[in-house]
Design an enzyme around this catalytic site. Structure first.
Site, PDB file in Angstrom:
ATOM      1  N   ASP A 174       0.810  -1.705   0.173  1.00 44.24           N
ATOM      2  CA  ASP A 174      -0.290   0.026  -0.390  1.00 44.24           C
ATOM      3  C   ASP A 174       1.155   1.240   0.009  1.00 44.24           C
ATOM      4  OD1 ASP A 174      -1.786   1.415  -0.470  1.00 44.24           O
ATOM      5  OD2 ASP A 174      -2.890   0.604   2.369  1.00 44.24           O
TER       6      ASP A 174
ATOM      7  N   CYS B  13     -31.369   2.849  35.680  1.00 45.48           N
ATOM      8  CA  CYS B  13     -32.506   1.935  35.729  1.00 45.48           C
ATOM      9  C   CYS B  13     -32.902   2.233  37.464  1.00 45.48           C
ATOM     10  CB  CYS B  13     -32.955   0.680  34.504  1.00 45.48           C
ATOM     11  SG  CYS B  13     -34.421   0.293  35.393  1.00 45.48           S
TER      12      CYS B  13
END
Ligand code: IVH
Length: 719
Positions: free
Chosen positions: A119, A451
């Protein structure tokens, strides 16, 4: 999307793509990853396919390659520097081979040559009479930039080619004539070598450390580091960047491919003898299967390699085949880029689910339009907490960039705000708990919403674990740890949700690789057909154990066959029972009806009665049905023969049997119309005593109950 909406969106998409392309190709600045940019281009391509009348000549999809920078002299390539087609799977690779075979109208028995796909930046080097005269970038494929001065700073590129000894060439397999031709070209011809200029990972890291210290802008990645070094005018900068070069191609004067050098493997040997570096990892593979194992091994080594690669280039080793196969469109037929999956992609946020953790903390998970990223289709991504949503300024219907590498859980990297239509919706935390409807509050000085019902998570967790347990739905391999992970990630709230889990959901979780996800999905699909008694037991109705569940199941089975619709809509009597039929059937029973059944007293009857009238329970039952769960009617009770000597008898099992599990033994006993009980009483008919049986055995002895060893028992159930 209608055409007007499509037109508006296309304009935004093109503008966004052009902005990133310009930064990337002209300014060598990466404002979005190549993979995410590809993802946007794919979206544009798909939309233009749907509305071809909206394609404009300046659309990024109409462009073939980058254009050379004006600041460099132009360099025309003697033969075009073409591109490569990409494959992402074994299926793609087989399709490539098949296309070639169709093109040749014969089978292709050629070997392949596999190379690492570096690359970096493609560079072509021209050697005239052995001397480096020109180094050029690819540019648009026809005309590149003359970057000779900068390229000359790369130490691994020789300024003049090495002249090999004749015997070195002989050893590689060149004939006398071929050797003569090579020498002539070195003497007075043109040899072109193409390859990839790269920046090693270590050099990249060291440079960035240095730039950071000096307060200079850092390099986005190694490819960007190379391009930025070569495509700028100060060769001092290129020297500082310590680039490297690996060759992957060689063009010998005007000779045709295959004329002087007949295989790609030999071509690499020649390039080495000419003094350039070629990757030592490259290898001949006899067929595609061997290519796949090469690809897999390279994938495993990828992290440890000193440079970045993005796949493998697979080339037909026999160079004589190259002109025969030729080029189609932008790339040759005789080679293929087999790429690692892209680790970033763009997609849309379709919803948010709030998961409740053990401590009651609510965590948002983004539900995504499914997208392929990092080698898997992903449909959800955790967002950690509400602050993360605010930090990203994330809204429903936003286009986002998502990242997933290896088995790491996917994460939302950024929102592409320029693509907003104005219809995106703000996300707010829920006011009540999605699991238990309890109160939700943001705790002071904490990022989390919680909760407040302390038992919320634990109760649901226990219920689901019971449903998947051995005596109930019996999900092998779906243990409490996994259930907890599914719950904590918001994938399931109740047992019925298990049947809605998709592979893409699992791949979005931590520690979930392909294979594990496949196993879980297969297990779930196998458990879609459930034995009625096991299902009833699995529902976890208070006071309803395995025996009572069996009693209820038998009662329902004995009501006769149940009608079910076939695909053609005809009513058929079936051995299957729909969950809604089960519900109807049990809802018809009064508490008194139930209390009159064997083993069911008033307390149990009340519990059963209430369960089938509870709204929440009914919703879960409906979900089971909608998720494709179907109940099988007890074959064993139907087979039950009145003459069977064991009908109605009571068995107690103790100790372990070597040829059957306890559950299997129980099933056999029930299939014969008998019952099993947990404790020995005077009503017990048989005690089956396996290895290391304990107090039940002693009690049976005292009460004078018939004790069967394993052999007796196996003999008996053969009946
Ligand atoms: S052969 C027709 N071999 O990948 C093009 N390319 O995506 C011939 N690349 O532009 C290229 N490693 O810069 C070839 N071993 C390799 C390569 C390689 C990296 C680059 C090359 C090319 C790009 C195409």
């Amino acid at each position: 999307m209608n055409i007007n909406e499509a037109r508006k969106y296309l304009e935004k998409l093109k503008k966004e793509i052009n902005y990133h392309r310009y930064n990337y190709h002209v300014l060598d600045r990466e404002t979005i990853s190549a993979a995410a940019l590809d993802s946007l281009k794919n979206e544009l391509f798909a939309l233009e396919n749907e509305y071809p009348e909206l394609i404009t000549s300046d659309s990024p999809t109409q462009r073939v390659a980058g254009s050379p920078l004006d600041k460099f002299e132009k360099a025309k390539h003697s033969r075009p520097m073409i591109s490569l087609f990409d494959s992402f799977s074994e299926t793609d690779m087989f399709a490539w081979q098949e296309r070639n075979e169709n093109y040749l109208a014969r089978s292709l028995k050629e070997k392949y040559y596999c190379e690492l796909k570096l690359d970096g930046l493609a560079i072509s080097l021209h050697y005239e009479s052995g001397l480096l005269v020109l180094a050029a970038t690819r540019g648009d494929g026809q005309v590149g930039e003359n970057v000779t001065t900068n390229v000359k700073t790369i130490q691994s590129i020789p300024l003049s080619l090495r002249k090999p000894e004749a015997k070195e060439l002989e050893a590689v397999g060149f004939s006398n004539l071929e050797i003569k031709n090579i020498f002539n070209l070195l003497e007075s011809g043109v040899i072109e070598i193409r390859g990839e200029a790269i920046m090693a990972k270590k050099v990249f890291a060291d440079l960035n450390k240095k730039y950071l210290n000096e307060g200079r802008p850092i390099l986005a990645n190694t490819r960007n580091g190379v391009a930025g070094s070569i495509r700028q005018l100060d060769s001092q900068v290129t020297t500082e960047r310590k680039l490297d070069f690996y060759a992957y191609d060689l063009l010998l004067g005007d000779y045709e491919r295959g004329e002087v050098v007949d295989t790609k493997e030999k071509l690499d040997s020649l390039v080495r003898l000419l003094g350039l570096k070629v990757l030592v990892d490259n290898a001949v593979c006899k067929d595609l299967e061997t290519v796949f194992s090469f690809f897999k091994k390279v994938g495993e080594r990828r992290e440890k390699l000193p440079f970045e690669i993005d796949g493998v280039v697979v080339k037909i080793n026999n160079l004589k085949m190259w002109p025969i196969l030729g080029i189609v469109g932008k790339a040759p037929r005789y080679m293929m880029a087999y790429k690692f999956p892209a680790e970033q992609a763009t997609t849309k946020i379709k919803g948010i689910v709030w998961q409740v953790g053990r401590t009651g903390a609510l965590t948002p998970t983004a539900i995504l339009e499914p997208v392929a990223v990092g080698g898997a289709i992903i449909s959800r991504s955790t967002l950690h907490n509400f602050d993360e949503i605010e930090r990203l300024d994330l809204r429903l219907e936003d286009t986002i960039i998502i990242e997933r590498s290896g088995d790491v859980i996917p994460k939302v990297i950024t929102v592409l705000k320029n693509l907003r239509s104005g219809n995106e919706k703000k996300i707010t935390p829920p006011s009540v708990c999605p699991m238990c409807s309890g109160k939700v509050e943001k705790v002071k000085d904490e990022v989390a919403y919680r909760c407040l019902n302390k038992h919320c998570f634990a109760v649901s967790l226990r219920q689901i674990i019971h449903f998947v347990s051995k005596g109930a739905a019996n999900f092998d391999g779906l243990g409490p740890k996994l259930i907890e992970q599914f719950m904590a990630s918001g994938l399931i709230k109740d047992a019925a949700d298990i049947y809605n889990i998709k592979k893409a959901d699992l791949l979005s979780l931590e520690r979930f690789a392909e294979k594990k996800a496949d196993n879980v999905i297969e297990m779930i699909s196998l458990r879609r057909e459930l034995d009625l008694a096991r299902f009833i037991y699995g529902l976890g109705i208070r006071h309803v154990g395995e025996e009572t569940a069996l009693t209820l199941a038998e009662m329902i089975s004995n009501q006769g066959k149940f009608p079910s619709k076939t695909l053609t809509g005809k009513v058929q009597l079936s051995d299957f029972l729909k969950i809604s039929d089960l519900t109807t059937s049990l809802q018809q029973k009064t508490e008194e009806d139930l209390a009159q059944m064997e083993d069911i007293g008033p307390i149990v009857a009340e519990s059963i009665y209430t369960f089938w009238r509870d709204k929440k329970n009914l919703m879960v039952l409906e979900k089971f049905e909608n998720n494709g769960v179907i109940l099988t009617l007890e074959k064993k009770s139907k087979n039950k023969s009145k003459n069977n000597a064991l009908t109605g008898k009571t068995f107690v099992l103790t100790g372990s049997l070597s040829s059957l599990t306890r559950d299997e033994a129980k099933d056999k006993i029930r299939a014969l119309g008998a019952k099993t009980k947990e404790s020995v009483t005077k009503d017990t008919d048989y005690v089956v005593a396996g290895e290391s049986s304990g107090s039940k055995y002693d009690k049976a002895k005292i009460l004078g109950i018939k004790i069967l060893d394993e052999a007796d028992f196996l003999e008996m159930i053969k009946l």
